[in-house]
Design a protein around this motif. Sequence first.
Motif, PDB file in Angstrom:
ATOM      1  N   TYR A 226       0.862  -1.178   0.000  1.00 57.65           N
ATOM      2  CA  TYR A 226       0.000   0.000   0.000  1.00 57.65           C
ATOM      3  C   TYR A 226       0.896   1.224   0.000  1.00 57.65           C
ATOM      4  O   TYR A 226       1.668   1.449   0.946  1.00 57.65           O
ATOM      5  CB  TYR A 226      -0.908   0.016   1.226  1.00 57.65           C
ATOM      6  N   VAL A 227       0.809   2.027  -1.076  1.00 55.25           N
ATOM      7  CA  VAL A 227       1.590   3.261  -1.204  1.00 55.25           C
ATOM      8  C   VAL A 227       0.625   4.416  -0.999  1.00 55.25           C
ATOM      9  O   VAL A 227      -0.009   4.911  -1.943  1.00 55.25           O
ATOM     10  CB  VAL A 227       2.286   3.341  -2.581  1.00 55.25           C
ATOM     11  N   GLY A 228       0.512   4.849   0.249  1.00 55.08           N
ATOM     12  CA  GLY A 228      -0.493   5.834   0.608  1.00 55.08           C
ATOM     13  C   GLY A 228      -0.327   7.170  -0.075  1.00 55.08           C
ATOM     14  O   GLY A 228      -1.308   7.794  -0.486  1.00 55.08           O
ATOM     15  N   LEU A 229       0.920   7.637  -0.223  1.00 56.20           N
ATOM     16  CA  LEU A 229       1.129   8.942  -0.833  1.00 56.20           C
ATOM     17  C   LEU A 229       0.678   8.977  -2.281  1.00 56.20           C
ATOM     18  O   LEU A 229       0.349  10.041  -2.815  1.00 56.20           O
ATOM     19  CB  LEU A 229       2.596   9.343  -0.741  1.00 56.20           C
ATOM     20  N   SER A 230       0.675   7.823  -2.939  1.00 61.05           N
ATOM     21  CA  SER A 230       0.220   7.744  -4.326  1.00 61.05           C
ATOM     22  C   SER A 230      -1.180   7.159  -4.444  1.00 61.05           C
ATOM     23  O   SER A 230      -1.690   6.999  -5.557  1.00 61.05           O
ATOM     24  CB  SER A 230       1.190   6.890  -5.158  1.00 61.05           C
ATOM     25  N   ASP A 231      -1.799   6.811  -3.301  1.00 58.40           N
ATOM     26  CA  ASP A 231      -3.126   6.191  -3.298  1.00 58.40           C
ATOM     27  C   ASP A 231      -3.159   4.995  -4.249  1.00 58.40           C
ATOM     28  O   ASP A 231      -4.018   4.891  -5.132  1.00 58.40           O
ATOM     29  CB  ASP A 231      -4.201   7.209  -3.679  1.00 58.40           C
ATOM     30  N   GLN A 232      -2.218   4.067  -4.040  1.00 55.09           N
ATOM     31  CA  GLN A 232      -2.134   2.885  -4.891  1.00 55.09           C
ATOM     32  C   GLN A 232      -2.007   1.618  -4.045  1.00 55.09           C
ATOM     33  O   GLN A 232      -1.373   1.626  -2.981  1.00 55.09           O
ATOM     34  CB  GLN A 232      -0.925   2.962  -5.830  1.00 55.09           C
ATOM     35  N   TRP A 233      -2.624   0.550  -4.544  1.00 56.91           N
ATOM     36  CA  TRP A 233      -2.382  -0.793  -4.020  1.00 56.91           C
ATOM     37  C   TRP A 233      -1.651  -1.563  -5.119  1.00 56.91           C
ATOM     38  O   TRP A 233      -2.108  -1.625  -6.261  1.00 56.91           O
ATOM     39  CB  TRP A 233      -3.681  -1.490  -3.646  1.00 56.91           C
ATOM     40  N   LEU A 248      -6.423   3.848  -6.148  1.00 55.39           N
ATOM     41  CA  LEU A 248      -7.459   3.897  -5.128  1.00 55.39           C
ATOM     42  C   LEU A 248      -8.079   5.296  -5.064  1.00 55.39           C
ATOM     43  O   LEU A 248      -7.462   6.282  -5.493  1.00 55.39           O
ATOM     44  CB  LEU A 248      -6.871   3.545  -3.766  1.00 55.39           C
ATOM     45  N   PRO A 249      -9.299   5.403  -4.518  1.00 51.23           N
ATOM     46  CA  PRO A 249      -9.875   6.734  -4.310  1.00 51.23           C
ATOM     47  C   PRO A 249      -8.942   7.590  -3.479  1.00 51.23           C
ATOM     48  O   PRO A 249      -8.348   7.114  -2.502  1.00 51.23           O
ATOM     49  CB  PRO A 249     -11.180   6.434  -3.560  1.00 51.23           C
ATOM     50  N   LYS A 250      -8.811   8.841  -3.853  1.00 50.97           N
ATOM     51  CA  LYS A 250      -7.879   9.723  -3.148  1.00 50.97           C
ATOM     52  C   LYS A 250      -8.332   9.952  -1.713  1.00 50.97           C
ATOM     53  O   LYS A 250      -9.497  10.229  -1.453  1.00 50.97           O
ATOM     54  CB  LYS A 250      -7.751  11.053  -3.880  1.00 50.97           C
ATOM     55  N   ARG A 251      -7.390   9.826  -0.792  1.00 51.63           N
ATOM     56  CA  ARG A 251      -7.661  10.066   0.626  1.00 51.63           C
ATOM     57  C   ARG A 251      -6.793  11.210   1.117  1.00 51.63           C
ATOM     58  O   ARG A 251      -5.738  11.508   0.557  1.00 51.63           O
ATOM     59  CB  ARG A 251      -7.355   8.815   1.459  1.00 51.63           C
ATOM     60  N   PHE A 252      -7.215  11.812   2.185  1.00 47.76           N
ATOM     61  CA  PHE A 252      -6.386  12.827   2.822  1.00 47.76           C
ATOM     62  C   PHE A 252      -5.336  12.119   3.663  1.00 47.76           C
ATOM     63  O   PHE A 252      -5.578  11.045   4.201  1.00 47.76           O
ATOM     64  CB  PHE A 252      -7.237  13.744   3.708  1.00 47.76           C
ATOM     65  N   HIS A 253      -4.167  12.709   3.764  1.00 47.43           N
ATOM     66  CA  HIS A 253      -3.075  12.078   4.493  1.00 47.43           C
ATOM     67  C   HIS A 253      -2.575  12.996   5.599  1.00 47.43           C
ATOM     68  O   HIS A 253      -2.894  14.181   5.642  1.00 47.43           O
ATOM     69  CB  HIS A 253      -1.938  11.718   3.530  1.00 47.43           C
ATOM     70  N   HIS A 254      -1.775  12.418   6.460  1.00 51.10           N
ATOM     71  CA  HIS A 254      -1.319  13.162   7.634  1.00 51.10           C
ATOM     72  C   HIS A 254      -0.095  14.015   7.317  1.00 51.10           C
ATOM     73  O   HIS A 254       0.922  13.947   7.989  1.00 51.10           O
ATOM     74  CB  HIS A 254      -1.023  12.196   8.779  1.00 51.10           C
ATOM     75  N   TRP A 255      -0.191  14.791   6.286  1.00 53.54           N
ATOM     76  CA  TRP A 255       0.867  15.733   5.977  1.00 53.54           C
ATOM     77  C   TRP A 255       0.260  16.853   5.127  1.00 53.54           C
ATOM     78  O   TRP A 255      -0.821  16.728   4.590  1.00 53.54           O
ATOM     79  CB  TRP A 255       2.012  15.048   5.211  1.00 53.54           C
ATOM     80  N   ALA A 256       1.000  17.956   4.997  1.00 55.58           N
ATOM     81  CA  ALA A 256       0.504  19.089   4.211  1.00 55.58           C
ATOM     82  C   ALA A 256       0.644  18.765   2.726  1.00 55.58           C
ATOM     83  O   ALA A 256       1.689  18.315   2.271  1.00 55.58           O
ATOM     84  CB  ALA A 256       1.290  20.349   4.552  1.00 55.58           C
ATOM     85  N   GLU A 257      -0.427  18.984   1.962  1.00 54.60           N
ATOM     86  CA  GLU A 257      -0.388  18.743   0.525  1.00 54.60           C
ATOM     87  C   GLU A 257      -0.185  20.063  -0.208  1.00 54.60           C
ATOM     88  O   GLU A 257      -0.670  21.107   0.198  1.00 54.60           O
ATOM     89  CB  GLU A 257      -1.677  18.064   0.071  1.00 54.60           C
ATOM     90  N   VAL A 270     -14.209  17.634   4.873  1.00 53.37           N
ATOM     91  CA  VAL A 270     -14.220  16.261   5.375  1.00 53.37           C
ATOM     92  C   VAL A 270     -12.902  15.590   5.038  1.00 53.37           C
ATOM     93  O   VAL A 270     -12.495  15.557   3.870  1.00 53.37           O
ATOM     94  CB  VAL A 270     -15.392  15.453   4.779  1.00 53.37           C
ATOM     95  N   LEU A 271     -12.216  15.095   6.043  1.00 55.25           N
ATOM     96  CA  LEU A 271     -10.938  14.423   5.866  1.00 55.25           C
ATOM     97  C   LEU A 271     -11.134  12.928   6.098  1.00 55.25           C
ATOM     98  O   LEU A 271     -11.671  12.523   7.121  1.00 55.25           O
ATOM     99  CB  LEU A 271      -9.900  14.954   6.856  1.00 55.25           C
ATOM    100  N   LYS A 272     -10.707  12.112   5.144  1.00 58.37           N
ATOM    101  CA  LYS A 272     -10.794  10.661   5.308  1.00 58.37           C
ATOM    102  C   LYS A 272      -9.380  10.110   5.430  1.00 58.37           C
ATOM    103  O   LYS A 272      -8.635  10.046   4.456  1.00 58.37           O
ATOM    104  CB  LYS A 272     -11.537  10.014   4.143  1.00 58.37           C
ATOM    105  N   PHE A 273      -8.996   9.716   6.655  1.00 55.83           N
ATOM    106  CA  PHE A 273      -7.668   9.172   6.909  1.00 55.83           C
ATOM    107  C   PHE A 273      -7.707   7.655   6.928  1.00 55.83           C
ATOM    108  O   PHE A 273      -8.638   7.057   7.477  1.00 55.83           O
ATOM    109  CB  PHE A 273      -7.138   9.638   8.275  1.00 55.83           C
ATOM    110  N   VAL A 274      -6.692   7.018   6.351  1.00 51.76           N
ATOM    111  CA  VAL A 274      -6.549   5.582   6.522  1.00 51.76           C
ATOM    112  C   VAL A 274      -5.959   5.344   7.909  1.00 51.76           C
ATOM    113  O   VAL A 274      -5.007   6.010   8.320  1.00 51.76           O
ATOM    114  CB  VAL A 274      -5.664   4.961   5.428  1.00 51.76           C
ATOM    115  N   THR A 275      -6.543   4.421   8.665  1.00 52.78           N
ATOM    116  CA  THR A 275      -6.066   4.127  10.014  1.00 52.78           C
ATOM    117  C   THR A 275      -5.522   2.713  10.152  1.00 52.78           C
ATOM    118  O   THR A 275      -4.914   2.376  11.160  1.00 52.78           O
ATOM    119  CB  THR A 275      -7.191   4.322  11.051  1.00 52.78           C
TER     120      THR A 275
END
Length: 359
Positions: A226-233, A248-257, A270-275
């Motif tokens: 899982y490459v979260g910064l690229s929203d890819q599996w 994957l659908p774009k998600r918000f991440h725990h860093w400044a974009e 609305v922020l959707k974080f992967v946990t």
Amino acid sequence: MKRRLVLALVLPMVALTYVAAQQESNMLKAASFTQATLPAPNSTTAYHPFWSLGRGFWKGDNLIFLDPRVPRVDLYDKDSIHKSVKVKFPDNADVRLYDAIVTADGHLIVTGWYKPDVGPLHSFIGMPDIEGHVSPIIDTGNFGPKTISTCDNGATVWAFGRSRDSWNPQTRVHDAYDALRQFSFSDGKMATSLLSTSALSMGPDAAGANPPDQIMQCHDKTLGIYVGLSDQWIEYDTYANKLTRWQLPKRFHHWAEQDSQGKLLPDPVVLKFVTGFVMLDSGVVYASFDDHDNSSGKSVLGLYRLEKNGDQGTWIPVAGTEGNYTQKGTFHQLEGTDGKNLVYSRFGEQCWYFSSAPQ
């Protein structure tokens, strides 16, 4: 002529009926799938896996906790802590650990870097003994493995990470490099190199995240990343030497974009974080998300299954897992997998739960 007219009228009706039935069938399939629920727990931990700093992850038969303050790995089973290893190197070297795994026969493998009082910084993958002495060890050079996994019980180790010498002062950008590499303990050398950062939307930065925004697991001979910064599996078939990826659908991440000019983008409402993010031995992938509403300050938690369609991935909710932080006992987040079960926490509860995959 009349017969032709009747057929002309009937055939479209039959076709429409068939299409409607097919659509209904697909809708029923989708509906039945979305109604899949998380089965009742079949076991729990006997303790509350909580740390004031850092986070533990359940991998295989162990809960693995890397202390962010000292280079120490704690291993827990379902009953208690059963091993604690403080990794050390000669010459008073500073040590930092990024990831750890345990092989099926119980060998601990860690990755990170160490810096002696005199000499350069070394990135490494190694097997520490109970006293923390690392041997065998693989010096990965300027490649810094952030996440590791094994598909052959530790004979070789797959590493996903960043290169420390990719910066090009002439172009003032990072040169592309392979972010996924396989190393062998038998000779300490790299055996395979692939997945160029040029194919990742965030480039070299995409290989530098921390869990749960970057997860790598292996089942049989398939490596999942899982490459979260690229929203890819991404899945790599080590048998067929084939790399497959899903956007994957774009998600918000725990860093400044930032935008293309480097300007900080405003936070969405609305922020959707992967946990949490796991792959079962079956190859099925699950993730947990936290939907946070900035306007109200409320969060909605939930568990989802990845559905792969072509080169795209979508998330299917697991019924009964949606909740929030105000409801004690509600599903909180994925904490890992033992291969067969999903391991997860519940808000306000003092243990972790093990449940088989939703049916």
